[in-house]
Design a protein around this motif. Structure first.
Motif, short mmCIF file in Angstrom:
data_model
loop_
_atom_site.label_atom_id
_atom_site.label_comp_id
_atom_site.label_asym_id
_atom_site.label_seq_id
_atom_site.Cartn_x
_atom_site.Cartn_y
_atom_site.Cartn_z
N SER A 1 0.86 -1.20 0.00
CA SER A 1 0.00 0.00 0.00
C SER A 1 0.88 1.24 0.00
CB SER A 1 -0.90 0.02 1.24
OG SER A 1 -0.11 0.15 2.41
N CYS A 2 0.27 2.38 -0.20
CA CYS A 2 1.01 3.63 -0.05
C CYS A 2 1.33 3.87 1.42
CB CYS A 2 0.19 4.79 -0.62
SG CYS A 2 1.04 6.37 -0.52
N THR A 3 0.42 3.47 2.28
CA THR A 3 0.66 3.57 3.72
C THR A 3 1.97 2.85 4.07
OG1 THR A 3 -1.71 3.60 4.13
CG2 THR A 3 -0.31 2.96 5.99
N PHE B 1 -4.54 12.61 4.11
CA PHE B 1 -4.98 11.32 4.63
C PHE B 1 -4.12 10.95 5.83
CE2 PHE B 1 -5.16 6.57 4.28
CZ PHE B 1 -6.51 6.45 4.51
N VAL C 1 2.29 16.65 0.04
CA VAL C 1 1.19 15.78 -0.42
C VAL C 1 0.62 16.43 -1.68
CG1 VAL C 1 -1.03 14.74 0.17
CG2 VAL C 1 0.68 15.13 1.97
N ASP D 1 4.31 12.38 -0.81
CA ASP D 1 3.11 11.55 -0.78
C ASP D 1 2.40 11.78 -2.11
OD1 ASP D 1 0.66 10.37 -0.54
OD2 ASP D 1 0.36 10.90 1.57
N ALA E 1 0.44 9.60 -3.54
CA ALA E 1 -0.63 8.58 -3.62
C ALA E 1 -1.60 8.91 -4.74
CB ALA E 1 -1.37 8.50 -2.29
N GLN E 2 -1.92 10.19 -4.88
CA GLN E 2 -2.91 10.62 -5.87
C GLN E 2 -2.25 11.12 -7.15
OE1 GLN E 2 -5.35 13.58 -3.91
NE2 GLN E 2 -5.65 12.29 -2.10
N SER F 1 -0.01 5.11 -4.46
CA SER F 1 -1.08 4.20 -4.02
C SER F 1 -1.80 3.61 -5.23
CB SER F 1 -2.11 4.94 -3.17
OG SER F 1 -3.21 4.09 -2.88
N HIS G 1 -4.66 1.79 -4.44
CA HIS G 1 -5.95 1.50 -3.82
C HIS G 1 -7.04 1.66 -4.87
CE1 HIS G 1 -9.55 2.44 -1.34
NE2 HIS G 1 -9.02 1.49 -0.58
N LYS H 1 -7.87 4.98 -6.47
CA LYS H 1 -6.85 5.77 -7.16
C LYS H 1 -6.89 5.50 -8.67
CE LYS H 1 -5.14 7.59 -3.34
NZ LYS H 1 -5.76 7.02 -2.15
N GLY I 1 -2.68 -1.63 -2.93
CA GLY I 1 -1.29 -1.74 -3.37
C GLY I 1 -0.63 -0.39 -3.36
N TYR J 1 -10.92 16.03 3.78
CA TYR J 1 -10.55 15.29 4.96
C TYR J 1 -10.92 16.13 6.17
CZ TYR J 1 -7.18 13.19 1.64
OH TYR J 1 -6.58 12.58 0.57
C1 LIG Z 1 -4.91 7.07 -0.66
C2 LIG Z 1 -3.89 7.87 0.05
C3 LIG Z 1 -2.97 7.29 0.92
C4 LIG Z 1 -3.01 5.86 1.33
O1 LIG Z 1 -2.93 4.95 0.30
P1 LIG Z 1 -3.12 3.40 0.59
O2 LIG Z 1 -2.56 2.74 -0.63
O3 LIG Z 1 -4.60 3.16 0.73
O4 LIG Z 1 -2.39 3.05 1.81
C5 LIG Z 1 -1.99 8.11 1.47
N1 LIG Z 1 -1.95 9.43 1.21
C6 LIG Z 1 -2.84 10.02 0.40
C7 LIG Z 1 -2.73 11.48 0.14
C8 LIG Z 1 -3.86 9.27 -0.20
O5 LIG Z 1 -4.75 9.87 -0.99
#
Ligand SMILES: *Cc1c(COP(=O)(O)O)cnc(C)c1O
Length: 377
Positions: A54-56, A81, A126, A152, A154-155, A176, A178, A181, A188, A320
């Motif tokens: 995951s991104c986490t 997030f 982010v 970060d 993720a997006q 991410s 997920h 996304k 993932g 958020y």
């Molecule tokens: C979705 C998201 C995450 C977490 O991603 P995961 O793959 O669900 O762990 C982290 N940071 C941001 C900004 C996100 O949008």
């Protein structure tokens, strides 16, 4: 009901999963994981990319690689997030939030320097909605104060800042996959290592703190416990699914951008009337249409619009709750400076349905609903 999200499927996902099943290789770091890693390294010109669960988890790995420890401070926006912060809190760090810019909802690069202390170790930009933070300024600060920059992103997969892919600009980037996304495999992520000095330790942390990656390459004749670590490598089934998505990355990106532009064009007149705000994309940013959001006057109007849309067949959502105002935020963080925009802008924002292959008439229905709502006021 038009859902908020439908995870896209582009065609070969079943075939590649079937192939992985036939090869009887289901655990991590098989053929498909390798193909995904290489796809990113080639297309994004990245030093090293490793799929993660995951991104986490990519952020957790990044916190270990940056050697974040108890008492260290990490600067980031509060409008994000929970994982952006938790990955560093888990290493004992204190999170220092600074305000966002109202135009992009990203960290205000001009407020970071004042928040830096002798304990600051890292900055976590982010890239909200896949629109880049002001990375030139952030990297200049990082060099001046010797800080690690962990994006970060993720997006932000496939987005660019001045012609560089997001995730490849800082020292480390996190993606991410997920299902919400742009490119997904259910759950993932990936870690992007832009400095070769991180690569060896990243492989070890990702493999439970062992040198198994070197063993598999034949560089050592057995593998053992050499460091801290966890199980951060995804199954081949997830990688097989993801690879099918990556092969169609441009197609997915174009499809989302078309939908994003339709929202944008249809909502411009309402923005001109002053009823709503629509996203602003700075010149240096090429975004990936991760999200289309609008901002209304205040929390009350947002609540009314969300329920009006739901009653009429479209699911919009909000996020958020700023992290500094949440229960854990009060324990693990503090907000440096004034909260001029984080709370007030977050209360005005709502996200409209946007996913691969959302139909033109569906977007039209959604924008018509928004016009109906404001015409009645
Ligand atoms: C979705 C998201 C995450 C977490 O991603 P995961 O793959 O669900 O762990 C982290 N940071 C941001 C900004 C996100 O949008």
């Amino acid at each position: 009901m038009i859902p908020f999200n439908i995870p896209g499927i582009t065609g070969k996902e079943h075939e590649y999963i079937q192939d992985a099943l036939q090869k009887r290789k289901l655990s991590g770091d098989g053929e498909y994981t390798g193909l995904c890693n290489k796809w990113f390294e080639n297309k994004f010109d990245a030093t090293k990319v490793l799929l993660t669960t995951s991104c986490t988890h990519a952020l957790e790995m990044a916190a270990i690689l940056a050697e974040i420890g108890p008492g260290d401070e990490v600067i980031m926006p509060s409008y994000t997030f929970v994982s952006s912060a938790n990955a560093f809190v888990m290493r004992g760090a204190k999170i220092v939030f600074v305000d966002i810019r109202p135009d992009t909802m990203n960290i205000d690069e001009n407020l970071i320097e004042a928040a830096i202390t002798s304990k600051t170790r890292a900055i976590v930009p982010v890239h909200y909605a896949g629109v880049s933070c002001e990375m030139n300024k952030i990297m200049t600060l990082a060099n001046k104060y010797n800080l690690v920059v962990i994006e970060d992103a993720a997006q932000g997969v496939m987005s660019k800042y001045n012609d560089k892919y997001l995730g490849t600009i800082g020292h480390i980037g996190c993606y991410s996959f997920h299902e919400t996304k742009n490119y997904n495999c259910g759950e993932g992520g990936a870690i992007v290592l832009n400095d070769a000095k991180f690569v060896e330790r990243a492989e070890i942390i990702r493999e439970k703190g062992t040198d198994r990656s070197r063993f598999i390459r034949g560089q050592v004749d057995k593998y053992t416990w050499v460091d801290i670590g966890s199980s951060y490598l995804p199954s081949e089934l997830n990688a097989a699914f993801l690879y099918a998505q990556l092969e169609h990355a441009d197609k997915i990106n174009d499809n989302r951008l078309r939908s994003w532009s339709q929202y944008y064009t249809e909502l411009i007149p309402l923005e001109k009337k002053g009823s709503i705000s629509i996203p602003i994309i700075p010149d240096a940013c090429k975004h990936n249409a991760h999200m289309f959001y609008i901002k209304v006057s205040d929390l009350k109007e947002r609540t009314e619009l969300l329920s009006f849309m739901k009653e009429n067949g479209a699911l919009a959502i909000f996020h958020y709750i700023p992290l500094h105002s949440a229960k854990a935020g009060k324990v693990f963080s503090h907000f440096y400076g004034e909260d001029n925009y984080t709370t007030s802008e977050s209360e005005r924002l709502l996200r409209l349905p946007l996913y691969y292959n959302i139909q033109v008439h569906e977007i039209k229905k959604i924008t018509d609903l928004i016009y109906t709502f404001f015409n009645r006021r």
